[in-house]
Design a protein around this motif. Structure first.
Motif, PDB file in Angstrom:
ATOM      1  N   PHE A  20       0.847  -1.199   0.000  1.00 27.70           N
ATOM      2  CA  PHE A  20       0.000   0.000   0.000  1.00 27.70           C
ATOM      3  C   PHE A  20       0.880   1.246   0.000  1.00 27.70           C
ATOM      4  CE2 PHE A  20      -3.157   2.935   1.853  1.00 27.70           C
ATOM      5  CZ  PHE A  20      -4.326   2.537   1.222  1.00 27.70           C
ATOM      6  N   ALA A  21       1.893   1.275   0.873  1.00 30.94           N
ATOM      7  CA  ALA A  21       2.814   2.415   0.946  1.00 30.94           C
ATOM      8  C   ALA A  21       3.530   2.621  -0.376  1.00 30.94           C
ATOM      9  CB  ALA A  21       3.817   2.209   2.081  1.00 30.94           C
ATOM     10  N   LEU A  24       1.178   4.138  -2.979  1.00 30.31           N
ATOM     11  CA  LEU A  24       0.896   5.559  -2.755  1.00 30.31           C
ATOM     12  C   LEU A  24       1.938   6.481  -3.384  1.00 30.31           C
ATOM     13  CD1 LEU A  24      -0.350   5.567   0.944  1.00 30.31           C
ATOM     14  CD2 LEU A  24      -1.689   6.026  -1.122  1.00 30.31           C
ATOM     15  N   ARG A  25       3.084   5.931  -3.739  1.00 28.81           N
ATOM     16  CA  ARG A  25       4.139   6.738  -4.374  1.00 28.81           C
ATOM     17  C   ARG A  25       3.851   7.033  -5.849  1.00 28.81           C
ATOM     18  NH1 ARG A  25       7.558   2.918  -1.375  1.00 28.81           N
ATOM     19  NH2 ARG A  25       8.186   3.954   0.525  1.00 28.81           N
ATOM     20  N   ALA A  29      -1.792   9.471  -7.198  1.00 28.04           N
ATOM     21  CA  ALA A  29      -2.509   8.545  -6.299  1.00 28.04           C
ATOM     22  C   ALA A  29      -3.420   9.338  -5.358  1.00 28.04           C
ATOM     23  CB  ALA A  29      -1.525   7.708  -5.499  1.00 28.04           C
ATOM     24  N   LEU A  31      -5.675   9.048  -1.846  1.00 28.74           N
ATOM     25  CA  LEU A  31      -5.784   8.282  -0.612  1.00 28.74           C
ATOM     26  C   LEU A  31      -7.075   8.671   0.103  1.00 28.74           C
ATOM     27  CD1 LEU A  31      -4.558   6.352   1.495  1.00 28.74           C
ATOM     28  CD2 LEU A  31      -3.293   8.324   2.403  1.00 28.74           C
ATOM     29  N   ALA A  48      -4.481  11.930   3.407  1.00 30.83           N
ATOM     30  CA  ALA A  48      -5.780  11.285   3.168  1.00 30.83           C
ATOM     31  C   ALA A  48      -6.918  12.291   3.167  1.00 30.83           C
ATOM     32  CB  ALA A  48      -6.044  10.232   4.238  1.00 30.83           C
ATOM     33  N   THR A  71      -6.551   4.767  -6.823  1.00 29.18           N
ATOM     34  CA  THR A  71      -7.269   5.146  -5.608  1.00 29.18           C
ATOM     35  C   THR A  71      -7.012   4.110  -4.525  1.00 29.18           C
ATOM     36  OG1 THR A  71      -8.960   6.195  -6.986  1.00 29.18           O
ATOM     37  CG2 THR A  71      -9.532   5.782  -4.690  1.00 29.18           C
ATOM     38  N   PHE A  72      -6.589   4.586  -3.362  1.00 29.61           N
ATOM     39  CA  PHE A  72      -6.226   3.739  -2.237  1.00 29.61           C
ATOM     40  C   PHE A  72      -7.166   4.052  -1.082  1.00 29.61           C
ATOM     41  CE2 PHE A  72      -2.642   4.068  -4.973  1.00 29.61           C
ATOM     42  CZ  PHE A  72      -2.036   2.824  -4.922  1.00 29.61           C
TER      43      PHE A  72
END
Length: 112
Positions: A20-21, A24-25, A29, A31, A48, A71-72
């Motif tokens: 997940f981390a 996000l890079r 992206a 959050l 976020a 999308t996270f």
């Protein structure tokens, strides 16, 4: 033929905190913390935005997000965010990822 059926469940990825981390890079992206606003205020992942999956306007609010961006989503333990990830995928979001274990398993610091 045996009864193999194609799943009608929308596709999204369940990712470990490390995956997940890393995700996000990616440029662009997004959050999304899908917990209640009071939970969000108690501490959230840096960067976020908060859209409560249990709120009646969740479906309307997600339409403001870019469907083409990765999308996270996450919540406290991963259950509500899995629900939200399914809704995002069903709404046409192409790259949706859910944080397995939620913030309970997140190794990094939270922002208030």
């Amino acid at each position: 033929m045996f009864g193999f059926r194609k799943s009608s469940a929308p596709a999204f990825q369940n990712l470990t905190p490390a995956q997940f981390a890393e995700g996000l890079r990616q440029p662009g992206a997004v959050l999304v913390d899908v917990r209640r606003p009071d939970e969000f205020a108690g501490g959230h992942l840096p960067g976020a935005i908060n859209i409560d999956v249990t709120a009646p306007d969740f479906g309307r609010r997600i339409t403001a997000l870019y469907q083409t961006r990765p999308t996270f989503v996450y919540c406290r333990s991963g259950a509500r965010s899995a629900n939200a990830a399914g809704q995002l995928a069903a709404a046409g979001f192409g790259q949706v990822s859910n944080l397995l274990g939620g913030v309970l398993d997140w190794p990094g610091p939270l922002t208030r």
